[in-house]
Scaffold this active site. Structure first.
Site, PDB file in Angstrom:
ATOM      1  N   LYS A   1      -5.719   5.524   8.904  1.00  0.00           N
ATOM      2  CA  LYS A   1      -6.335   6.106   7.673  1.00  0.00           C
ATOM      3  C   LYS A   1      -7.511   7.071   8.204  1.00  0.00           C
ATOM      4  O   LYS A   1      -8.007   6.646   9.203  1.00  0.00           O
ATOM      5  CB  LYS A   1      -6.948   5.095   7.000  1.00  0.00           C
ATOM      6  CG  LYS A   1      -7.523   5.541   5.715  1.00  0.00           C
ATOM      7  CD  LYS A   1      -8.069   4.352   4.774  1.00  0.00           C
ATOM      8  CE  LYS A   1      -8.697   4.990   3.541  1.00  0.00           C
ATOM      9  NZ  LYS A   1      -8.980   3.993   2.473  1.00  0.00           N
TER      10      LYS A   1
ATOM     11  N   SER B   1     -12.860  -2.396  -1.133  1.00  0.00           N
ATOM     12  CA  SER B   1     -13.080  -1.703   0.079  1.00  0.00           C
ATOM     13  C   SER B   1     -14.638  -1.362   0.161  1.00  0.00           C
ATOM     14  O   SER B   1     -15.333  -0.741  -0.543  1.00  0.00           O
ATOM     15  CB  SER B   1     -12.383  -0.604   0.409  1.00  0.00           C
ATOM     16  OG  SER B   1     -10.860  -0.954   0.683  1.00  0.00           O
TER      17      SER B   1
ATOM     18  N   ARG C   1       0.920  -1.149  -0.037  1.00  0.00           N
ATOM     19  CA  ARG C   1       0.150   0.101  -0.065  1.00  0.00           C
ATOM     20  C   ARG C   1       0.827   1.173   0.099  1.00  0.00           C
ATOM     21  O   ARG C   1       1.262   1.615   1.064  1.00  0.00           O
ATOM     22  CB  ARG C   1      -0.753   0.178   1.234  1.00  0.00           C
ATOM     23  CG  ARG C   1      -2.068   1.019   1.428  1.00  0.00           C
ATOM     24  CD  ARG C   1      -2.814   0.808   2.600  1.00  0.00           C
ATOM     25  NE  ARG C   1      -3.899   1.928   2.651  1.00  0.00           N
ATOM     26  CZ  ARG C   1      -3.665   2.976   3.243  1.00  0.00           C
ATOM     27  NH1 ARG C   1      -2.566   3.015   4.068  1.00  0.00           N
ATOM     28  NH2 ARG C   1      -4.645   3.920   3.561  1.00  0.00           N
TER      29      ARG C   1
HETATM   30  N1  TZP Z   1      -8.924   1.071   5.494  1.00  0.00           N
HETATM   31  C1  TZP Z   1     -10.004   1.154   6.499  1.00  0.00           C
HETATM   32  S1  TZP Z   1      -8.981   1.099   8.136  1.00  0.00           S
HETATM   33  C2  TZP Z   1      -7.425   1.011   7.236  1.00  0.00           C
HETATM   34  C3  TZP Z   1      -7.681   1.060   6.083  1.00  0.00           C
HETATM   35  C4  TZP Z   1      -6.653   1.137   4.984  1.00  0.00           C
HETATM   36  C5  TZP Z   1      -6.342   1.277   7.869  1.00  0.00           C
HETATM   37  C6  TZP Z   1      -5.980  -0.056   8.975  1.00  0.00           C
HETATM   38  O1  TZP Z   1      -4.748   0.176   9.640  1.00  0.00           O
HETATM   39  P1  TZP Z   1      -4.683  -0.338  11.391  1.00  0.00           P
HETATM   40  O2  TZP Z   1      -3.287   0.183  11.702  1.00  0.00           O
HETATM   41  O3  TZP Z   1      -4.740  -1.702  11.381  1.00  0.00           O
HETATM   42  O4  TZP Z   1      -5.642   0.186  11.991  1.00  0.00           O
END
Ligand code: TZP
Ligand code: MG
Length: 201
Positions: free
Chosen positions: A128, A99, A30
């Site tokens: 995010k 997603s 990513r």
């Molecule tokens: N999409 C929804 S939550 C997220 C993404 C890319 C981030 C998840 O990262 P983490 O650090 O595991 O909460």
């Protein structure tokens, strides 16, 4: 199709070279905001490591490069879906993950016949900026019923301590960033995730 239950998300080929050899079987690269030439090198280097270790590589966003490099999957958000050439993705044999954060997004995702659906954020996340409140575990069962036989990936704030809940509610895979890469010992944390998810493998 079955996905490995431990879905690790990393932002460089260096991270992939560091953690995939420990036994990770499903990894997403990513990378946001990088010139195309560099991106291409990152994807190719990641692919080489994944091939050596029998790990499936999912490329986030960059579907054209994923096709060129012959990767396994591309992962697209709703905003990416509008611009992507889905016919070209299919023709190349690339599998597609999408997603979703609410019911409308799930409708949009299912309309493109993805190979898996991701639901998030399950818990609050630092990785995010999202406008959606945490879904909680109870949303998972409804998503699973709606997507039928497709694998369901859950994401957002998942930690080793909390992850069992998503599987108990019907998730097929748990995607994680910060609980691994933000850990003092990412290698040990990766091994612990691999061991804990063995039950669902
Ligand atoms: N999409 C929804 S939550 C997220 C993404 C890319 C981030 C998840 O990262 P983490 O650090 O595991 O909460
Ligand atoms: Mg995207």
């Amino acid at each position: 199709m079955k996905l490995d239950p431990f879905y690790l998300i990393l932002d460089s080929s260096d991270w992939i070279a560091r953690l995939v050899p420990l036994g990770v079987k499903l990894v997403q690269l990513r990378i946001k905001d990088m010139p195309e030439g560099e991106l291409c090198r990152e994807i190719a280097a990641s692919k080489a490591v994944c091939e050596d270790h029998g790990c499936q590589l999912i490329v986030n966003d960059h579907w054209r490069l994923a096709i060129e490099e012959g990767c396994d999957f591309v992962h697209l958000g709703q905003e990416d879906l509008a611009d992507a050439d889905l016919a070209a993705i299919r023709k190349s044999g690339l599998k597609l993950g999408v997603s979703t954060h609410d019911g409308d997004e799930l409708d949009t995702a299912l309309a493109v016949e993805p190979d898996y659906v991701a639901l998030g954020p399950v818990y609050p996340t630092v990785s995010k900026d999202l406008k959606w409140a945490p879904q909680g575990l109870d949303r998972i069962g409804g998503w699973k019923r709606r997507i039928g036989g497709l694998p369901l990936v859950t994401i957002g704030g998942l930690t080793l301590e909390k992850v069992s809940g998503v599987f108990e509610h019907g998730a097929d895979a748990a995607a994680v960033i910060s609980d691994v890469t933000g850990n003092r010992d990412p290698e040990a944390r990766t091994r612990a995730w691999l061991a804990l998810t063995e039950t669902w493998r």
